[in-house]
Motif scaffolding. Structure first.
Motif, short mmCIF file in Angstrom:
data_model
loop_
_atom_site.label_atom_id
_atom_site.label_comp_id
_atom_site.label_asym_id
_atom_site.label_seq_id
_atom_site.Cartn_x
_atom_site.Cartn_y
_atom_site.Cartn_z
N HIS A 87 -29.09 -42.87 11.19
CA HIS A 87 -29.32 -44.40 11.59
C HIS A 87 -28.98 -44.36 12.77
O HIS A 87 -27.97 -45.19 13.10
N ASN A 88 -28.60 -43.21 13.49
CA ASN A 88 -28.01 -42.82 14.38
C ASN A 88 -26.72 -43.41 14.75
O ASN A 88 -26.29 -43.64 16.14
N GLN A 89 -25.85 -42.81 13.52
CA GLN A 89 -24.94 -43.82 13.72
C GLN A 89 -23.73 -42.57 13.51
O GLN A 89 -23.61 -41.14 12.42
N SER A 90 -22.42 -42.42 14.46
CA SER A 90 -21.06 -41.79 13.84
C SER A 90 -20.61 -41.12 12.30
O SER A 90 -20.74 -42.25 11.79
N THR A 91 -20.43 -40.56 12.46
CA THR A 91 -19.90 -40.34 10.10
C THR A 91 -18.03 -40.39 10.70
O THR A 91 -17.88 -40.54 10.15
N HIS A 92 -18.38 -40.59 11.87
CA HIS A 92 -16.42 -41.30 11.48
C HIS A 92 -15.78 -42.53 12.72
O HIS A 92 -17.23 -42.20 13.07
N GLY A 93 -14.88 -43.03 12.76
CA GLY A 93 -14.57 -44.20 13.55
C GLY A 93 -15.29 -45.31 12.96
O GLY A 93 -16.17 -45.10 12.59
N ARG A 94 -14.74 -45.88 13.89
CA ARG A 94 -15.59 -47.44 14.39
C ARG A 94 -16.79 -47.19 14.83
O ARG A 94 -17.47 -46.49 15.67
N PHE A 95 -17.95 -48.35 14.43
CA PHE A 95 -19.11 -48.89 15.52
C PHE A 95 -19.31 -50.30 15.18
O PHE A 95 -18.95 -51.26 14.29
#
Length: 268
Positions: free
Chosen positions: A234-242
């Motif tokens: 889903h084009n999301q980072s695997t860490h941190g906020r989104f």
């Protein structure tokens, strides 16, 4: 685990502050506590809000099991907080491979001495829109398979109503109940003797995530998705906020800030 005098005193002071606050914020219902092993173990809970570590830490401390988390290395540099983390033997985690390996070694030492180490296999707050557990990292599985340490799956539900994911304030009224359900240690015997390659670790991680998801489904009384949420799909980072667009986490971009709580996303 045998705590040092400094560690014990620090835990008592922290617990004296945190427990009354947690009791004030929400009711609690803990189930399956008899399944906690007498010796060292890895606690593997789901992760849906920043106060999750307080929920699990509260439960374990009340069972006379001092909670030891894998916490982001940057937190150890924060005044006061860093001192508390060091004095209570929390484990610093760095995102580099070498840093992650050092973290796992320290965590193993904690467990070998009979302690409880808490690892969030998801590595960060779930990106799943309905807060179901998402795809997990392999750190907990690797530690368990390398050392024969039992992995105890846990699920909790309700704390997110008091402090929603990435919220800026608490919602105390109407009063909510935080429920924790402890499961039987995950059976990883099928992986004994297999090489600890990516395929083995991924499969073992899926078994752990299935156990956590099953517990959460029991607490929620709902049906989890057939396919576990994968941030990369889903084009999301695997860490941190989104940062959400139009309130839809499924179309979120990764933001620059990191979660404020514990982190295992550097441990693969």
């Amino acid at each position: 685990m045998k705590e040092t005098a400094k560690s014990h005193i620090t835990f008592v002071i922290v617990a004296g502050i945190v427990r009354p606050v947690m009791n004030l914020l929400m009711n609690k219902k803990w189930e399956g506590l008899e399944k906690l092993p007498a010796g060292g173990f890895i606690a593997a809970p789901n992760h849906c809000t920043e106060i999750d570590p307080l929920v699990i830490g509260h439960m374990l401390y009340n069972q006379k099991r001092m909670p030891h988390f894998l916490a982001k290395g940057s937190l150890f540099k924060v005044p006061v907080l860093g001192s508390v983390l060091r004095n209570t033997k929390q484990v610093p985690v760095e995102r580099s491979t070498s840093g992650a390996n050092r973290s796992l070694q320290v965590a193993k030492e904690v467990v070998d001495e009979g302690g409880a180490i808490i690892i969030y296999p998801e590595g960060t707050l779930t990106r799943d829109p309905e807060l179901w557990p998402m795809k997990g990292h392999t750190g907990a599985a690797r530690m368990a398979l390398e050392s024969g340490i039992p992995v105890v799956p846990m699920a909790h539900w309700g704390a997110h109503e008091v402090f929603p994911r990435y919220a800026k304030r608490f919602y105390v009224f109407p009063r909510k109940t935080s429920r924790v359900l402890v499961g039987d240690p995950v059976d990883l015997s099928a992986f004994a003797g297999r090489p600890l390659d990516k395929a083995t670790l991924t499969e073992a991680t899926n078994v752990i995530m299935d156990a956590i998801t099953e517990l959460l489904a029991s607490l929620r009384g709902g049906q989890p998705p057939l396919v576990r949420w994968d941030p990369s799909a889903h084009n999301q980072s695997t860490h941190g906020r989104f940062v959400e667009r139009g309130g839809n986490p499924g179309t979120a971009d990764s933001g620059p800030a990191a979660d404020a709580g514990t982190a295992t996303d550097g441990i693969q």
